[in-house]
Each structure stands twice: as structure tokens, then as C-alpha cells.
Design a protein around this motif. Sequence first.
Motif, PDB file in Angstrom:
ATOM      1  N   ASN A  67       0.818  -1.207   0.000  1.00  0.00           N
ATOM      2  CA  ASN A  67       0.000   0.000   0.000  1.00  0.00           C
ATOM      3  C   ASN A  67       0.854   1.260   0.000  1.00  0.00           C
ATOM      4  OD1 ASN A  67      -2.186  -1.699   0.225  1.00  0.00           O
ATOM      5  ND2 ASN A  67      -2.422  -1.410   2.444  1.00  0.00           N
ATOM      6  N   GLU A  68       0.348   2.293  -0.642  1.00  0.00           N
ATOM      7  CA  GLU A  68       0.944   3.622  -0.511  1.00  0.00           C
ATOM      8  C   GLU A  68       0.224   4.321   0.630  1.00  0.00           C
ATOM      9  OE1 GLU A  68       1.926   6.027  -3.825  1.00  0.00           O
ATOM     10  OE2 GLU A  68       1.855   4.353  -5.243  1.00  0.00           O
ATOM     11  N   THR A  69       0.965   4.600   1.705  1.00  0.00           N
ATOM     12  CA  THR A  69       0.383   5.159   2.919  1.00  0.00           C
ATOM     13  C   THR A  69       1.149   6.407   3.321  1.00  0.00           C
ATOM     14  OG1 THR A  69      -0.220   2.923   3.638  1.00  0.00           O
ATOM     15  CG2 THR A  69      -0.249   4.654   5.315  1.00  0.00           C
ATOM     16  N   PRO A  70       0.464   7.522   3.595  1.00  0.00           N
ATOM     17  CA  PRO A  70       1.170   8.740   4.020  1.00  0.00           C
ATOM     18  C   PRO A  70       2.063   8.481   5.226  1.00  0.00           C
ATOM     19  CG  PRO A  70      -1.139   9.210   3.557  1.00  0.00           C
ATOM     20  CD  PRO A  70      -0.996   7.718   3.505  1.00  0.00           C
ATOM     21  N   GLY A  71       3.278   9.003   5.174  1.00  0.00           N
ATOM     22  CA  GLY A  71       4.228   8.840   6.271  1.00  0.00           C
ATOM     23  C   GLY A  71       5.140   7.646   6.127  1.00  0.00           C
ATOM     24  N   TYR A  72       4.924   6.836   5.101  1.00  0.00           N
ATOM     25  CA  TYR A  72       5.754   5.652   4.861  1.00  0.00           C
ATOM     26  C   TYR A  72       6.329   5.702   3.447  1.00  0.00           C
ATOM     27  CZ  TYR A  72       3.293   3.735   8.921  1.00  0.00           C
ATOM     28  OH  TYR A  72       2.764   3.536  10.178  1.00  0.00           O
ATOM     29  N   GLU A  73       7.500   5.087   3.293  1.00  0.00           N
ATOM     30  CA  GLU A  73       8.063   4.929   1.962  1.00  0.00           C
ATOM     31  C   GLU A  73       7.376   3.753   1.278  1.00  0.00           C
ATOM     32  OE1 GLU A  73      12.434   5.047   2.088  1.00  0.00           O
ATOM     33  OE2 GLU A  73      12.262   5.897   4.101  1.00  0.00           O
ATOM     34  N   HIS A  74       7.371   3.760  -0.047  1.00  0.00           N
ATOM     35  CA  HIS A  74       6.684   2.710  -0.796  1.00  0.00           C
ATOM     36  C   HIS A  74       7.636   2.072  -1.791  1.00  0.00           C
ATOM     37  CE1 HIS A  74       3.535   0.499  -2.810  1.00  0.00           C
ATOM     38  NE2 HIS A  74       3.888   1.023  -3.975  1.00  0.00           N
ATOM     39  N   GLY A  75       7.612   0.739  -1.873  1.00  0.00           N
ATOM     40  CA  GLY A  75       8.455   0.057  -2.840  1.00  0.00           C
ATOM     41  C   GLY A  75       9.045  -1.219  -2.271  1.00  0.00           C
ATOM     42  N   TYR A  76      10.185  -1.608  -2.819  1.00  0.00           N
ATOM     43  CA  TYR A  76      10.860  -2.838  -2.409  1.00  0.00           C
ATOM     44  C   TYR A  76      12.329  -2.536  -2.115  1.00  0.00           C
ATOM     45  CZ  TYR A  76       6.787  -5.247  -4.319  1.00  0.00           C
ATOM     46  OH  TYR A  76       5.517  -5.679  -4.558  1.00  0.00           O
ATOM     47  N   ILE A  77      12.901  -3.307  -1.189  1.00  0.00           N
ATOM     48  CA  ILE A  77      14.333  -3.168  -0.920  1.00  0.00           C
ATOM     49  C   ILE A  77      15.072  -4.038  -1.933  1.00  0.00           C
ATOM     50  CG2 ILE A  77      16.182  -3.425   0.766  1.00  0.00           C
ATOM     51  CD1 ILE A  77      14.154  -3.003   2.968  1.00  0.00           C
ATOM     52  N   ASN A  78      15.464  -3.427  -3.036  1.00  0.00           N
ATOM     53  CA  ASN A  78      16.178  -4.131  -4.103  1.00  0.00           C
ATOM     54  C   ASN A  78      17.439  -3.347  -4.469  1.00  0.00           C
ATOM     55  OD1 ASN A  78      15.149  -1.920  -5.463  1.00  0.00           O
ATOM     56  ND2 ASN A  78      13.495  -3.078  -6.448  1.00  0.00           N
ATOM     57  N   ARG A  79      18.079  -3.728  -5.561  1.00  0.00           N
ATOM     58  CA  ARG A  79      19.338  -3.078  -5.947  1.00  0.00           C
ATOM     59  C   ARG A  79      19.138  -1.571  -6.164  1.00  0.00           C
ATOM     60  NH1 ARG A  79      24.277  -3.806  -8.877  1.00  0.00           N
ATOM     61  NH2 ARG A  79      25.258  -1.755  -8.709  1.00  0.00           N
ATOM     62  N   ALA A  80      18.054  -1.203  -6.831  1.00  0.00           N
ATOM     63  CA  ALA A  80      17.803   0.218  -7.086  1.00  0.00           C
ATOM     64  C   ALA A  80      17.619   0.981  -5.778  1.00  0.00           C
ATOM     65  CB  ALA A  80      16.575   0.376  -7.979  1.00  0.00           C
ATOM     66  N   PHE A  81      16.879   0.369  -4.835  1.00  0.00           N
ATOM     67  CA  PHE A  81      16.669   1.013  -3.531  1.00  0.00           C
ATOM     68  C   PHE A  81      17.998   1.193  -2.810  1.00  0.00           C
ATOM     69  CE2 PHE A  81      16.046   0.961   1.016  1.00  0.00           C
ATOM     70  CZ  PHE A  81      14.941   1.773   1.214  1.00  0.00           C
ATOM     71  N   LEU A  82      18.814   0.152  -2.806  1.00  0.00           N
ATOM     72  CA  LEU A  82      20.088   0.209  -2.097  1.00  0.00           C
ATOM     73  C   LEU A  82      21.030   1.221  -2.752  1.00  0.00           C
ATOM     74  CD1 LEU A  82      20.534  -3.616  -1.455  1.00  0.00           C
ATOM     75  CD2 LEU A  82      19.937  -1.875   0.242  1.00  0.00           C
ATOM     76  N   ASP A  83      21.050   1.255  -4.077  1.00  0.00           N
ATOM     77  CA  ASP A  83      21.888   2.242  -4.773  1.00  0.00           C
ATOM     78  C   ASP A  83      21.537   3.657  -4.354  1.00  0.00           C
ATOM     79  OD1 ASP A  83      23.587   0.613  -6.247  1.00  0.00           O
ATOM     80  OD2 ASP A  83      22.206   0.466  -7.949  1.00  0.00           O
ATOM     81  N   THR A  84      20.241   3.898  -4.142  1.00  0.00           N
ATOM     82  CA  THR A  84      19.770   5.244  -3.800  1.00  0.00           C
ATOM     83  C   THR A  84      20.023   5.590  -2.338  1.00  0.00           C
ATOM     84  OG1 THR A  84      18.033   5.121  -5.481  1.00  0.00           O
ATOM     85  CG2 THR A  84      17.736   6.749  -3.738  1.00  0.00           C
ATOM     86  N   ASN A  85      19.896   4.606  -1.450  1.00  0.00           N
ATOM     87  CA  ASN A  85      19.865   4.902  -0.011  1.00  0.00           C
ATOM     88  C   ASN A  85      21.142   4.567   0.754  1.00  0.00           C
ATOM     89  OD1 ASN A  85      16.896   5.711   0.728  1.00  0.00           O
ATOM     90  ND2 ASN A  85      16.730   4.055  -0.782  1.00  0.00           N
ATOM     91  N   VAL A  86      21.974   3.693   0.223  1.00  0.00           N
ATOM     92  CA  VAL A  86      23.211   3.333   0.932  1.00  0.00           C
ATOM     93  C   VAL A  86      24.316   4.302   0.512  1.00  0.00           C
ATOM     94  CG1 VAL A  86      25.002   1.592   1.178  1.00  0.00           C
ATOM     95  CG2 VAL A  86      22.593   0.917   1.218  1.00  0.00           C
ATOM     96  N   THR A  87      24.842   5.018   1.473  1.00  0.00           N
ATOM     97  CA  THR A  87      25.841   6.040   1.171  1.00  0.00           C
ATOM     98  C   THR A  87      27.258   5.659   1.602  1.00  0.00           C
ATOM     99  OG1 THR A  87      25.355   7.165   3.267  1.00  0.00           O
ATOM    100  CG2 THR A  87      24.132   7.885   1.315  1.00  0.00           C
TER     101      THR A  87
END
Length: 222
Positions: free
Chosen positions: A166-186
Motif C-alpha cells: 500500500n501507498e500510505t502517508p508517512g511511509y516509503e513505498h516500494g521494495y528493498i532491491n538493488r535500485a533502492f540500495l543504490d539510492t539509499n546506501v551512502t
Amino acid sequence: MEKHIVKILSITEVTHDVKSFRIEKPAGYGFMPGQATEVSVNKPGWEKERRPFTFTSLNEESTLEFTIKRYADHNGVTNQIHQLVPGDELILRDVWGAIEYKGPGYFIAGGAGITPFIAILRQLKKDGRASGNVLYFSNKTAFDVILENELYEILGKDAHFILSKNETPGYEHGYINRAFLDTNVTDLRKHFYVCGPDRMISDVNGALEQMGVQPDAVVFEK
């Protein structure tokens, strides 16, 4: 193999399908945050049906706690445990587990895979060492998030809750995959603690390897 019969002292509702069970702690019984044991229900026909559960209490406490998700689609151990009441008994065995805190890093959890991290994060908070850690916690809906308020209290803005359904206000939406990690792991030099469904662990570990994270920096239950 050790075997201890212990009574349930109290039960707390955590989510619609998760309960925390506070139980007796056998004399001399100890563990490290992140470790687990095999548990069975001390009732006829269930004594040998063992399942692994992680301690969510701290070792210094006088009682033990397990935070257990119920899988009601089949009549298994978690379904039986969720029907128990204070005074009923569980059977505990040896302590084991490879998940342990090795230094600041990223905690990546899916669903009930958060449980090994609960004791670790509680211990870090108690010791004043929670800073520098980041949590990415994936669930289907907001109703499935285990101990959301406490995790926010421990990590503040570094606690991230991702919903896949679900897309819910106050929460991120999606899956923890390669694209997510590329964006969020610094910082690829930090530790990565991974726990969740087998498929998720495999996918996340594979993505981290592709990103150049060293294998000894990834902590998970093999």
C-alpha cells in the motif's frame, strides 16, 4: 542438548498477528543480542515440533521475551503458540545464531526478520551507541510493522519503514532491491545486517555483492 521447560508469564499484543511472550529464564541461561533458540510447546503432540525464535529481551533481564508472528494459514507451531495463555509452558533448547553486532551499519529487515535486530537495537540504546546505525524495514502494510514506535524512539530519522503493498502517508513505498540500495546506501564500508524471508536475504546479499560490499561486512543467518 539442553532442554528447559519454562512457564509463560505474560503475553502482549504487538500487531494483528504478532505477540510478545514474556517467559521464565532458566538459571544460568544466557545469550548475545541477535541469537535464538529452538522452541516447542509443552503439550501432547507438540513437544518435538521445534521452531527457531530470536530473543527480543536483553540478556541482563531476569526473564526472557520472544516476539512471534502467527502464520495462521496452517496449523503449525506459531499458530499453537498464539493460542497459549500465561501459565502454559514452552520448551527451550541451546542458544545459537550468527547474527551479532559488529559495528555501525545498515539493518535491512523484512517482516518478522526484524526480531534478531530488536535485542541488538535495544542493547545499543541502553549503551548509548545507537547513533550511526540505519534501519530499512520492509512490510506489506502499515498494520504489519512490528514495534514501529520503539524503533523510531531508538533511531529517530534513521528508522525507515517501507511498504510494498500500500501507498500510505508517512511511509516509503516500494521494495528493498538493488535500485533502492543504490539510492539509499551512502557508505559501503559499513556493516550490513540482513534478515527476512530467504528470497529477500538472497536478493539483498546479491545486490550488496554487486555493489562491492565485502562479504565479511554482511551479517546474516546462514
